[in-house]
Design an enzyme around this catalytic site. Structure first.
Site, PDB file in Angstrom:
ATOM      1  CE1 TYR A  53       7.519   5.735  -7.683  1.00 37.66           C
ATOM      2  CE2 TYR A  53       6.486   7.885  -7.526  1.00 37.66           C
ATOM      3  CZ  TYR A  53       6.405   6.518  -7.451  1.00 37.66           C
ATOM      4  OH  TYR A  53       5.209   5.917  -7.137  1.00 37.66           O
ATOM      5  CG  ASN A 151      12.673  -9.746   1.648  1.00 38.55           C
ATOM      6  OD1 ASN A 151      12.247  -9.882   0.502  1.00 38.55           O
ATOM      7  ND2 ASN A 151      13.892  -9.317   1.899  1.00 38.55           N
ATOM      8  CB  VAL A 154       4.203  -4.456  -0.981  1.00 37.25           C
ATOM      9  CG1 VAL A 154       3.086  -5.121  -1.788  1.00 37.25           C
ATOM     10  CG2 VAL A 154       4.105  -2.946  -1.140  1.00 37.25           C
ATOM     11  N   GLY A 239       7.010  -3.164  -9.600  1.00 38.15           N
ATOM     12  CA  GLY A 239       8.316  -2.594  -9.293  1.00 38.15           C
ATOM     13  C   GLY A 239       9.425  -3.319 -10.018  1.00 38.15           C
ATOM     14  CG  PHE A 263      -1.229  -1.942  -8.944  1.00 40.54           C
ATOM     15  CD1 PHE A 263      -2.572  -1.712  -9.142  1.00 40.54           C
ATOM     16  CD2 PHE A 263      -0.631  -1.488  -7.771  1.00 40.54           C
ATOM     17  CE1 PHE A 263      -3.324  -1.027  -8.182  1.00 40.54           C
ATOM     18  CE2 PHE A 263      -1.368  -0.810  -6.808  1.00 40.54           C
ATOM     19  CZ  PHE A 263      -2.716  -0.579  -7.013  1.00 40.54           C
TER      20      PHE A 263
END
Length: 330
Positions: A53, A151, A154, A239, A263
């Site tokens: 991350y 799916n 978010v 992502g 974002f």
């Protein structure tokens, strides 16, 4: 008291974390003790355990960055919130624990009658969906929005929020088996990704221009969304579920003036004023409390089952969120 702690990171996330006992320190002035009711496991939590991350806490660390709790005790000079008040856990890490010590200042009170499991999931995914719908393009009722990873958590929130605002959504998934679950979440149009996505999108919308695209996959999926946008459209990436860099043809930039933006909710938190944060979470809290905004929960686990819970959250195919209930069922 227990907490789910890890002292190292590794490729198998459930192998590095375990539940350990601890004692909460005495409360200083301005601090409160929060009994944690529920906390989800998000993709970012799994990536934090593997070290992939973008923001990694120093080790050792306690897992979890989101959740809901109840004020169990207050320190000196604390008048609000009061004991018994339901609050949003602060985004400081450490929500996979039976209890947390936090500063009373800035805690967001939540409706006491709402489902704690639903409230536990409002810190990350709902504001991500809400802000991507509102911060990049001035959309009007009747406008189309296209998103992939529909799916995902978010994706589900985005479908619901768009419908409440009178927006129409095209929802893209990567496998046929995901279609029915997205339709059950209220999606108007669900399509399986592919090289001919833009052609099928134009057929569905009768060539209506799409001004906003939301990408969580990266790789060639980014290009498929870019090709589906109208002239001057904005594509927002948040992502890379494919594990690949965004791929997009210069033709989308040069000939159709498509813009690719990024974002990251952590950056928004850093820049947003306390008033703006209160507005966003106030709106989300009201929608959750009224039942207008919900998320699927696949399974709940106790803190002693943290390894099984993380393994379930890291699994490829799920139909809902994995939640930790550190103090038992709520």
């Amino acid at each position: 008291m227990k907490k789910a702690q890890y002292a190292q990171r590794g490729p198998v996330p459930q192998d590095v974390i375990e539940a350990v006992e601890f004692e909460a320190p005495p409360l200083n002035a301005g601090q409160v003790l929060i009994e944690v009711l529920a906390s989800p496991i998000n993709p970012s939590d799994v990536l934090t355990l593997t070290g992939e991350y973008g923001l990694l806490p120093p080790l050792p660390a306690v897992g979890g960055n989101e959740g809901v709790g109840r004020i169990a005790a207050v320190g000196p000079v604390v008048s609000h919130p009061q004991v018994g008040q339901t609050v949003l856990l602060p985004i400081q890490g450490g929500s996979w624990a039976t209890h947390m010590v936090a500063s009373a200042k800035g805690l967001v009170p939540l409706p006491d009658g709402a489902d704690p499991k639903q409230l536990a999931m409002i810190t990350i995914n709902p504001p991500t969906a809400l802000l991507m719908l509102s911060e990049f393009v001035d959309l009007q009722p009747g406008d189309w929005v296209i998103q992939n990873a529909a799916n995902s958590a978010v994706g589900s929130y985005l479908i619901q929020l768009a419908k409440l605002r009178g927006l129409r959504t095209i929802n893209v998934v990567r496998r046929e088996s995901a279609v029915e679950a997205v339709r059950a979440a209220g999606a108007e149009v669900v399509l399986v990704d592919g090289d001919d996505l833009a052609k099928r999108v134009r057929e569905v919308t009768q060539k209506a221009p799409i001004r906003l695209g939301i990408d969580a996959v990266g790789g060639v999926a980014t290009q498929h969304l870019a090709q589906s946008l109208g002239e001057g459209g904005v594509l927002v990436n948040y992502g890379a579920m494919s594990g690949e860099a965004c791929s997009i043809s210069p033709a989308s930039f040069v000939f159709r003036d498509v813009t690719l933006r990024g974002f990251w909710l952590s950056r928004w938190f850093q820049a947003a004023t306390p008033q703006r944060r209160a507005e966003v979470f106030g709106e989300i809290g009201r929608l959750v409390a009224s039942g207008q905004l919900t998320a699927r929960v696949q399974a709940t686990y106790g803190l002693d089952q943290i390894k099984q819970a993380v393994a379930a959250a890291a699994a490829g195919e799920r139909d809902g969120k994995i939640l930790i209930l550190p103090n038992g069922p709520v």
